[in-house]
Design a protein around this motif. Structure first.
Motif, PDB file in Angstrom:
ATOM      1  N   GLY A 119     141.571 -57.164  25.813  1.00 31.51           N
ATOM      2  CA  GLY A 119     141.867 -56.998  27.281  1.00 31.51           C
ATOM      3  C   GLY A 119     140.656 -56.234  28.180  1.00 31.51           C
ATOM      4  O   GLY A 119     140.749 -56.470  29.509  1.00 31.51           O
ATOM      5  N   GLU A 120     140.150 -55.647  27.499  1.00 31.13           N
ATOM      6  CA  GLU A 120     139.088 -54.789  28.058  1.00 31.13           C
ATOM      7  C   GLU A 120     137.790 -55.342  28.308  1.00 31.13           C
ATOM      8  O   GLU A 120     137.383 -56.364  27.343  1.00 31.13           O
ATOM      9  CB  GLU A 120     138.907 -53.251  27.493  1.00 31.13           C
ATOM     10  CG  GLU A 120     138.191 -53.178  26.267  1.00 31.13           C
ATOM     11  CD  GLU A 120     137.999 -51.764  25.747  1.00 31.13           C
ATOM     12  OE1 GLU A 120     138.402 -50.755  26.507  1.00 31.13           O
ATOM     13  OE2 GLU A 120     137.788 -51.807  24.516  1.00 31.13           O
ATOM     14  N   VAL A 121     136.819 -54.967  29.031  1.00 31.30           N
ATOM     15  CA  VAL A 121     135.523 -55.290  29.036  1.00 31.30           C
ATOM     16  C   VAL A 121     134.627 -54.136  28.579  1.00 31.30           C
ATOM     17  O   VAL A 121     134.741 -53.235  29.022  1.00 31.30           O
ATOM     18  CB  VAL A 121     135.008 -55.685  30.713  1.00 31.30           C
ATOM     19  CG1 VAL A 121     133.663 -56.253  30.672  1.00 31.30           C
ATOM     20  CG2 VAL A 121     135.930 -56.779  31.424  1.00 31.30           C
ATOM     21  N   ASP A 169     127.807 -58.175  29.126  1.00 29.13           N
ATOM     22  CA  ASP A 169     129.033 -57.846  29.336  1.00 29.13           C
ATOM     23  C   ASP A 169     130.247 -58.837  28.656  1.00 29.13           C
ATOM     24  O   ASP A 169     129.966 -59.911  28.866  1.00 29.13           O
ATOM     25  CB  ASP A 169     129.569 -57.529  30.706  1.00 29.13           C
ATOM     26  CG  ASP A 169     128.843 -56.348  31.426  1.00 29.13           C
ATOM     27  OD1 ASP A 169     128.620 -55.616  30.837  1.00 29.13           O
ATOM     28  OD2 ASP A 169     128.604 -56.686  32.701  1.00 29.13           O
ATOM     29  N   TYR A 171     134.412 -59.796  27.342  1.00 31.07           N
ATOM     30  CA  TYR A 171     135.781 -59.701  27.571  1.00 31.07           C
ATOM     31  C   TYR A 171     136.411 -59.698  25.916  1.00 31.07           C
ATOM     32  O   TYR A 171     136.111 -60.594  25.399  1.00 31.07           O
ATOM     33  CB  TYR A 171     136.341 -60.713  28.217  1.00 31.07           C
ATOM     34  CG  TYR A 171     138.195 -60.781  28.281  1.00 31.07           C
ATOM     35  CD1 TYR A 171     138.576 -59.907  29.183  1.00 31.07           C
ATOM     36  CD2 TYR A 171     138.855 -61.341  27.346  1.00 31.07           C
ATOM     37  CE1 TYR A 171     140.005 -59.874  29.244  1.00 31.07           C
ATOM     38  CE2 TYR A 171     140.108 -61.254  27.349  1.00 31.07           C
ATOM     39  CZ  TYR A 171     140.846 -60.504  28.494  1.00 31.07           C
ATOM     40  OH  TYR A 171     142.238 -60.549  28.357  1.00 31.07           O
ATOM     41  N   ARG A 188     135.848 -65.623  30.204  1.00 28.55           N
ATOM     42  CA  ARG A 188     137.071 -65.295  30.586  1.00 28.55           C
ATOM     43  C   ARG A 188     136.873 -64.106  31.522  1.00 28.55           C
ATOM     44  O   ARG A 188     137.809 -63.630  32.072  1.00 28.55           O
ATOM     45  CB  ARG A 188     137.977 -64.686  29.588  1.00 28.55           C
ATOM     46  CG  ARG A 188     138.214 -65.726  28.546  1.00 28.55           C
ATOM     47  CD  ARG A 188     139.474 -65.528  27.766  1.00 28.55           C
ATOM     48  NE  ARG A 188     139.298 -66.417  26.437  1.00 28.55           N
ATOM     49  CZ  ARG A 188     140.338 -66.512  25.778  1.00 28.55           C
ATOM     50  NH1 ARG A 188     141.550 -65.718  25.777  1.00 28.55           N
ATOM     51  NH2 ARG A 188     140.721 -67.439  24.683  1.00 28.55           N
ATOM     52  N   LEU A 189     135.497 -63.646  31.780  1.00 29.85           N
ATOM     53  CA  LEU A 189     135.030 -62.603  32.869  1.00 29.85           C
ATOM     54  C   LEU A 189     135.073 -63.311  34.424  1.00 29.85           C
ATOM     55  O   LEU A 189     134.993 -62.785  35.203  1.00 29.85           O
ATOM     56  CB  LEU A 189     133.938 -62.118  32.576  1.00 29.85           C
ATOM     57  CG  LEU A 189     133.684 -61.243  31.265  1.00 29.85           C
ATOM     58  CD1 LEU A 189     132.314 -60.685  30.987  1.00 29.85           C
ATOM     59  CD2 LEU A 189     134.657 -60.071  31.409  1.00 29.85           C
TER      60      LEU A 189
END
Length: 204
Positions: A119-121, A169, A171, A188-189
């Motif tokens: 769930g984090e980036v 970056d 996800y 999903r970002l």
């Protein structure tokens, strides 16, 4: 019958490059030259390339103007670097090396893996590209962006979206720590286009 010694030697050197790639072997090679994008590395008669983003030996490569970057790259000529093959495509005559990929050991990867949460980036660098997706180095451990997770639109091949060494970056979708597998996503970002379709379009 027409024979070629040069082609035979070239095929032999491609076989050696493939062996290094499949074994993920780390080796030392001298740098014979450079261009504006990185430095040249040869495996026998096969010419390969280390992108500037995959170099860590000298400062000034990632910043400054073009002349500063080329001066920094020039400092590597004649030096030996510890390298690893990160991309090999015989049909495209493409052989890519990385110095950055040799820096991480098992303990580094374990520490990074322990700190990653679904769930984090995260910020990483593209370490390899294949037909089914893109591998991203998260600082000692690689995660995979499957082809279907690169974009909400259609993608014919991952190379159409990303390139080796590019910062990106991602996800974090899921983690399998025992198998050391990390599923990543770029799409999903951004919101699913269908979730905002009523804000963009209306009948007529």
């Amino acid at each position: 019958i027409i024979l070629s010694l040069q082609r035979a030697l070239l095929e032999k050197d491609w076989d050696e490059a493939a062996r290094l790639y499949e074994a993920e072997e780390i080796f030392d090679k001298a740098i014979p030259g450079y261009n504006k994008g990185g430095v040249i590395v040869n495996i026998g008669h096969v010419r390969g390339f280390v992108p500037a983003s995959q170099l860590v030996s000298v400062r000034g490569i990632q910043g400054g103007d073009q002349s500063d970057r080329e001066a920094a790259l020039g400092e590597l000529v004649g030096r030996d670097l510890r390298l690893k093959v990160i991309e090999l495509d015989r049909s495209r005559n493409r052989l890519v090396f990385s110095e950055r990929a040799t820096l991480w050991g098992p303990k580094d990867g374990d520490q990074v893996l322990a700190g990653i949460v679904p769930g984090e980036v995260r910020r990483g660098h593209v370490s390899n590209i294949c037909d089914f997706g893109v591998f991203v180095d998260l600082g000692g451990v690689d995660g995979l962006i499957h082809l279907s997770e690169l974009s909400w639109g259609r993608v014919s091949h991952p190379r159409d979206v990303l390139s080796i060494g590019e910062p990106v970056d991602v996800y974090v979708i899921s983690i399998e720590k025992e198998a050391r597998r990390i599923a990543l996503s770029i799409k999903r970002l951004k919101p699913d286009p269908w979730s905002v379709v009523d804000q963009k379009y209306r009948p007529g």
